[in-house]
Design an enzyme around this catalytic site. Structure first.
Site, PDB file in Angstrom:
ATOM      1  N   HIS A   6       5.323  -3.710   9.614  1.00  0.00           N
ATOM      2  CA  HIS A   6       5.995  -3.076   8.465  1.00  0.00           C
ATOM      3  C   HIS A   6       6.444  -4.788   7.931  1.00  0.00           C
ATOM      4  O   HIS A   6       7.134  -4.460   6.916  1.00  0.00           O
ATOM      5  CB  HIS A   6       7.209  -2.808   8.937  1.00  0.00           C
ATOM      6  CG  HIS A   6       7.595  -1.302   9.141  1.00  0.00           C
ATOM      7  ND1 HIS A   6       7.186  -0.131   8.218  1.00  0.00           N
ATOM      8  CD2 HIS A   6       7.934  -0.130  10.710  1.00  0.00           C
ATOM      9  CE1 HIS A   6       7.166   0.776   9.286  1.00  0.00           C
ATOM     10  NE2 HIS A   6       7.754   0.747  10.305  1.00  0.00           N
ATOM     11  N   ASP A  54       0.245  -5.316   7.484  1.00  0.00           N
ATOM     12  CA  ASP A  54      -0.567  -3.644   6.905  1.00  0.00           C
ATOM     13  C   ASP A  54      -1.460  -3.726   6.083  1.00  0.00           C
ATOM     14  O   ASP A  54      -2.526  -2.288   6.040  1.00  0.00           O
ATOM     15  CB  ASP A  54       0.796  -2.755   5.637  1.00  0.00           C
ATOM     16  CG  ASP A  54       1.885  -2.502   7.486  1.00  0.00           C
ATOM     17  OD1 ASP A  54       2.008  -2.979   8.405  1.00  0.00           O
ATOM     18  OD2 ASP A  54       3.268  -2.188   7.017  1.00  0.00           O
ATOM     19  N   ASP A  72       3.739   4.173  -2.532  1.00  0.00           N
ATOM     20  CA  ASP A  72       4.113   2.587  -2.933  1.00  0.00           C
ATOM     21  C   ASP A  72       3.733   2.990  -4.533  1.00  0.00           C
ATOM     22  O   ASP A  72       4.372   2.283  -5.337  1.00  0.00           O
ATOM     23  CB  ASP A  72       2.718   2.376  -2.142  1.00  0.00           C
ATOM     24  CG  ASP A  72       3.109   1.699  -1.017  1.00  0.00           C
ATOM     25  OD1 ASP A  72       3.715   0.267  -0.573  1.00  0.00           O
ATOM     26  OD2 ASP A  72       2.873   2.246  -0.440  1.00  0.00           O
ATOM     27  N   ASP A 118       0.250  -2.874  -0.160  1.00  0.00           N
ATOM     28  CA  ASP A 118       1.678  -2.136   0.755  1.00  0.00           C
ATOM     29  C   ASP A 118       3.248  -2.608   0.665  1.00  0.00           C
ATOM     30  O   ASP A 118       3.056  -3.542   0.974  1.00  0.00           O
ATOM     31  CB  ASP A 118       1.488  -1.802   2.410  1.00  0.00           C
ATOM     32  CG  ASP A 118       2.316  -1.477   2.824  1.00  0.00           C
ATOM     33  OD1 ASP A 118       2.104  -0.529   3.904  1.00  0.00           O
ATOM     34  OD2 ASP A 118       2.811  -1.695   3.483  1.00  0.00           O
ATOM     35  N   GLU A 130       6.759  -3.358   0.485  1.00  0.00           N
ATOM     36  CA  GLU A 130       8.064  -3.854   1.426  1.00  0.00           C
ATOM     37  C   GLU A 130       9.206  -3.538   0.248  1.00  0.00           C
ATOM     38  O   GLU A 130       9.433  -4.363  -0.090  1.00  0.00           O
ATOM     39  CB  GLU A 130       8.444  -5.085   2.445  1.00  0.00           C
ATOM     40  CG  GLU A 130       6.793  -5.104   2.983  1.00  0.00           C
ATOM     41  CD  GLU A 130       6.776  -3.321   4.361  1.00  0.00           C
ATOM     42  OE1 GLU A 130       8.455  -2.734   4.582  1.00  0.00           O
ATOM     43  OE2 GLU A 130       5.928  -2.928   4.972  1.00  0.00           O
TER      44      GLU A 130
END
EC number: 3.1.-.-
Length: 337
Positions: free
Chosen positions: A307, A312, A249, A150, A152
């Protein structure tokens, strides 16, 4: 990565043989450590399940409504899925596997567990706890490992372009136990927009000091490859696949930034499971709010901070484990590049 092929025994093979077993999801319940007590479930072993309440007056009555539906062997690549079926019966294949693990004296000729003599039950009980622990696993999946990812990325309102990955976490999830075996986690220094915006920091919890002086995306990708090799994930005999919450992603973010920087995208990033799609297949509804809806739908507590990439990933892993407990078989959802 190669896709799984059916095993010679009709699809009931072990995951390292490419086989899988599928059955309808069963409601979570407590399986007893032994059948030595006067009532079904007197000595429960929980394994994280809520307790099951059954009348204790008649063991035979309890036995009539549950079928130990899937028993393979003591390899730990199977699970017990008791179902409310009425006249429960084992297939000869499953019965033979069950007898190997539990001992033939625990079963009647038709395959339904029965309460035997005290001496027989005591004899069988010596190894029963260990056998149950080995059996009480998950349905065999198509993959040895799931790689939960995941990202960011830099962001603002209105959105900045190009976005750049600033957190790169991966959890290595064992496809047999659904437990986390290893973690890769690095922060990445953005180069196009090196200064994080207040909006980005508020959303992700990532502050400027966490990315300053960190490796570039190219360097992080090299370390990912080293980690994959160290974990045995590049072995052609090991089946693994990435899992993400959505397609963004690996369909948008990583290939887009790699294209911008002139970097190649490794083949293992080109196949993945979209957890939202998997959840919708299993639960029959689309999780509009992503992880929040999936946790709510499965009665799970949200882990950590929304987030946060690593948090996550932990939520994704927890959701996968819960769906696997219910008998769900995860399959690739992405289309080949």
């Amino acid at each position: 990565m190669a896709t799984a092929s059916p095993a010679a025994d009709g699809g009931r093979g072990r995951p390292w043989e490419g086989g899988l077993v599928s059955w309808p999801p069963a409601p979570p319940l407590t399986i007893p450590w032994t059948w030595m007590g006067p009532s079904w479930g007197q000595h429960p072993g929980h394994w994280g399940f809520p307790a099951l309440t059954e009348p204790s007056a008649s063991p035979a009555a309890s036995l009539g409504i549950f079928e130990v539906r899937r028993v393979l062997d003591a390899s730990g690549c199977s699970m017990l899925a008791p179902l409310q079926t009425g006249a429960a019966r084992f297939s000869s294949y499953l019965l033979s596997r069950a007898r190997k693990v539990l001992g033939s004296h625990l079963f009647s000729p038709c395959g339904v567990p029965e309460f035997c003599s005290i001496s027989t039950r005591k004899l069988a009980a010596h190894s029963f706890g260990a056998s149950m622990a080995a059996m009480m696993s998950f349905p065999p999946q198509r993959y040895h490992y799931f790689l939960v990812l995941d990202f960011e990325a830099t962001c603002d309102k209105p959105q900045i372009h190009p976005q750049e990955i600033i957190e790169f976490p991966i959890l290595k999830l064992n496809g047999r136990t659904m437990e986390i075996e290893s973690t890769f986690h690095m922060y990445v220094q953005p180069v196009v927009h090196p200064q994080l915006t207040p909006f980005c920091t508020e959303l992700t919890g990532i502050i400027q000091a966490m990315v300053d002086g960190q490796p570039s995306l190219q360097q992080v990708l090299e370390r990912v490859d080293e980690w994959m090799a160290k974990e045995g994930l590049l072995d052609p005999n090991v089946k693994s696949i990435f899992v993400t919450c959505g397609d963004w992603d690996l369909k948008v973010m990583l290939p887009g930034q790699c294209q911008y920087l002139g970097l190649p995208v490794a083949d293992y990033f080109k196949q993945w499971i979209n957890l939202k799609k998997a959840y919708s297949f299993a639960m029959g509804c689309w999780p509009k709010n992503g992880l929040l809806d999936m946790n709510k739908g499965l009665s799970l507590q949200h882990i950590g901070r929304p987030h946060s990439g690593i948090d996550d990933c932990k939520n994704i892993a927890n959701i996968m484990k819960t769906l696997a407990y219910r008998g769900f078989i995860f399959k690739q959802t992405s289309k080949p590049f």
